[in-house]
Design a protein around this motif. Sequence first.
Motif, PDB file in Angstrom:
ATOM      1  N   THR A  57       0.828  -1.259   0.043  1.00  0.00           N
ATOM      2  CA  THR A  57      -0.129  -0.011  -0.058  1.00  0.00           C
ATOM      3  C   THR A  57       0.634   1.329  -0.076  1.00  0.00           C
ATOM      4  N   GLY A  58       2.050   1.099  -0.262  1.00  0.00           N
ATOM      5  CA  GLY A  58       2.908   2.410  -0.379  1.00  0.00           C
ATOM      6  C   GLY A  58       2.936   2.786  -1.683  1.00  0.00           C
ATOM      7  N   VAL A  59       2.392   3.828  -1.815  1.00  0.00           N
ATOM      8  CA  VAL A  59       1.779   4.388  -3.220  1.00  0.00           C
ATOM      9  C   VAL A  59       2.858   5.432  -4.006  1.00  0.00           C
ATOM     10  N   GLY A  60       4.253   5.732  -3.255  1.00  0.00           N
ATOM     11  CA  GLY A  60       5.137   6.400  -3.765  1.00  0.00           C
ATOM     12  C   GLY A  60       4.967   7.938  -3.190  1.00  0.00           C
ATOM     13  N   GLY A  61       5.627   8.616  -3.499  1.00  0.00           N
ATOM     14  CA  GLY A  61       5.571  10.194  -3.165  1.00  0.00           C
ATOM     15  C   GLY A  61       5.668  10.402  -1.471  1.00  0.00           C
ATOM     16  N   GLY A  62       6.221   9.299  -0.906  1.00  0.00           N
ATOM     17  CA  GLY A  62       6.286   9.431   0.584  1.00  0.00           C
ATOM     18  C   GLY A  62       5.041   8.879   1.420  1.00  0.00           C
ATOM     19  N   LEU A  63       4.102   8.450   0.544  1.00  0.00           N
ATOM     20  CA  LEU A  63       2.610   8.184   1.240  1.00  0.00           C
ATOM     21  C   LEU A  63       2.486   6.839   1.017  1.00  0.00           C
ATOM     22  N   ALA A  64       1.649   6.139   2.201  1.00  0.00           N
ATOM     23  CA  ALA A  64       1.390   4.819   2.291  1.00  0.00           C
ATOM     24  C   ALA A  64      -0.292   4.796   2.671  1.00  0.00           C
ATOM     25  N   ILE A  65      -1.143   4.058   2.115  1.00  0.00           N
ATOM     26  CA  ILE A  65      -2.392   3.994   2.563  1.00  0.00           C
ATOM     27  C   ILE A  65      -2.635   2.628   2.803  1.00  0.00           C
ATOM     28  N   PRO A  66      -2.529   2.173   4.003  1.00  0.00           N
ATOM     29  CA  PRO A  66      -2.816   0.816   4.527  1.00  0.00           C
ATOM     30  C   PRO A  66      -4.204   0.696   4.550  1.00  0.00           C
ATOM     31  N   HIS A  67      -5.066  -0.348   4.306  1.00  0.00           N
ATOM     32  CA  HIS A  67      -6.310  -0.447   4.616  1.00  0.00           C
ATOM     33  C   HIS A  67      -6.776  -1.958   4.891  1.00  0.00           C
ATOM     34  N   ALA A  68      -8.072  -2.049   5.430  1.00  0.00           N
ATOM     35  CA  ALA A  68      -8.679  -3.260   5.497  1.00  0.00           C
ATOM     36  C   ALA A  68     -10.022  -3.154   5.812  1.00  0.00           C
ATOM     37  N   LYS A  69     -10.616  -4.311   5.042  1.00  0.00           N
ATOM     38  CA  LYS A  69     -12.100  -4.470   5.105  1.00  0.00           C
ATOM     39  C   LYS A  69     -12.156  -5.579   6.008  1.00  0.00           C
ATOM     40  N   SER A  70     -12.587  -5.510   7.150  1.00  0.00           N
ATOM     41  CA  SER A  70     -12.711  -6.224   8.450  1.00  0.00           C
ATOM     42  C   SER A  70     -13.980  -6.366   9.059  1.00  0.00           C
ATOM     43  N   PRO A  71     -14.462  -7.588   9.536  1.00  0.00           N
ATOM     44  CA  PRO A  71     -15.383  -7.646  10.339  1.00  0.00           C
ATOM     45  C   PRO A  71     -15.391  -7.164  11.881  1.00  0.00           C
ATOM     46  N   VAL A  72     -14.135  -6.765  12.283  1.00  0.00           N
ATOM     47  CA  VAL A  72     -13.987  -6.032  13.381  1.00  0.00           C
ATOM     48  C   VAL A  72     -14.079  -4.502  13.338  1.00  0.00           C
ATOM     49  N   VAL A  73     -14.193  -4.183  12.236  1.00  0.00           N
ATOM     50  CA  VAL A  73     -14.778  -2.487  12.132  1.00  0.00           C
ATOM     51  C   VAL A  73     -16.041  -2.428  12.339  1.00  0.00           C
ATOM     52  N   LYS A  74     -16.092  -1.305  13.165  1.00  0.00           N
ATOM     53  CA  LYS A  74     -17.555  -1.190  13.551  1.00  0.00           C
ATOM     54  C   LYS A  74     -18.020   0.242  12.616  1.00  0.00           C
ATOM     55  N   ASP A  75     -17.183   1.172  12.333  1.00  0.00           N
ATOM     56  CA  ASP A  75     -17.518   2.256  11.619  1.00  0.00           C
ATOM     57  C   ASP A  75     -16.538   2.608  10.855  1.00  0.00           C
ATOM     58  N   ALA A  76     -16.984   2.738   9.524  1.00  0.00           N
ATOM     59  CA  ALA A  76     -15.872   3.118   8.482  1.00  0.00           C
ATOM     60  C   ALA A  76     -15.202   4.391   8.872  1.00  0.00           C
ATOM     61  N   SER A  77     -13.859   4.549   8.633  1.00  0.00           N
ATOM     62  CA  SER A  77     -13.084   5.560   9.184  1.00  0.00           C
ATOM     63  C   SER A  77     -11.560   5.474   8.428  1.00  0.00           C
ATOM     64  N   TYR A  78     -11.049   6.720   8.632  1.00  0.00           N
ATOM     65  CA  TYR A  78      -9.731   6.796   8.240  1.00  0.00           C
ATOM     66  C   TYR A  78      -8.750   7.468   9.381  1.00  0.00           C
ATOM     67  N   ALA A  79      -7.669   7.294   9.611  1.00  0.00           N
ATOM     68  CA  ALA A  79      -6.590   7.906  10.452  1.00  0.00           C
ATOM     69  C   ALA A  79      -5.477   8.432   9.471  1.00  0.00           C
ATOM     70  N   ILE A  80      -4.855   9.340  10.032  1.00  0.00           N
ATOM     71  CA  ILE A  80      -3.761  10.201   9.474  1.00  0.00           C
ATOM     72  C   ILE A  80      -2.547  10.084  10.548  1.00  0.00           C
ATOM     73  N   ALA A  81      -1.355  10.029   9.818  1.00  0.00           N
ATOM     74  CA  ALA A  81      -0.206   9.793  10.740  1.00  0.00           C
ATOM     75  C   ALA A  81       0.816  10.563   9.911  1.00  0.00           C
ATOM     76  N   ASN A  82       1.431  11.619  10.457  1.00  0.00           N
ATOM     77  CA  ASN A  82       2.849  12.002   9.742  1.00  0.00           C
ATOM     78  C   ASN A  82       3.728  11.485  10.633  1.00  0.00           C
ATOM     79  N   LEU A  83       4.782  10.677  10.225  1.00  0.00           N
ATOM     80  CA  LEU A  83       5.896  10.264  11.033  1.00  0.00           C
ATOM     81  C   LEU A  83       7.046  11.097  11.358  1.00  0.00           C
ATOM     82  N   ALA A  84       7.605  10.811  12.592  1.00  0.00           N
ATOM     83  CA  ALA A  84       8.576  11.632  13.200  1.00  0.00           C
ATOM     84  C   ALA A  84       9.845  11.097  12.567  1.00  0.00           C
TER      85      ALA A  84
END
Length: 153
Positions: A57-84
């Motif tokens: 899920t590393g897409v280049g340009g310093g960006l990664a978009i990991p994701h999962a469709k999962s039965p343990v996810v209660k509500d669709a959401s996304y999280a954003i993190a910039n790395l130290a």
Amino acid sequence: MELSDLYDPLLVSIGLEAANKTDVFTSIGQLLVDAGKVSDLGGFISDVEAREASYSTGVGGGLAIPHAKSPVVKDASYAIANLATPFLWDADDDEPTTLIVMLAVPSEQAGTTHLKLLSRLSVALMDEEFRATLVNAKSEKEISNAILSKEGK
């Protein structure tokens, strides 16, 4: 669907300390659990890792978009993190990853919400100025403002 529809300030990590993908999955997964979006951290991480194993899920340009469709996810959401400290997402990357946007979608929304959210985020993140704002943000408010201004609100 607008990015602000699923935005949650609890799902932002500024200066995330992570040395590898496993650290990222664990840290962001914990944010999702703490925010009540995911019911089982281990199950979610397993699903993210399975997705990552099938195709990076590393897409280049310093960006990664990991994701999962999962039965343990209660509500669709996304999280954003910039790395130290940026790191190479994959061994063959040309540049270190600096920004992570992780998607979490309930299994039953795999063909709908997941695709809409991934599409909307992908289009927004192609904008170099928007991406740079997220990478360089020093507060959650800067992330929130960038998302709202991207939508013209």
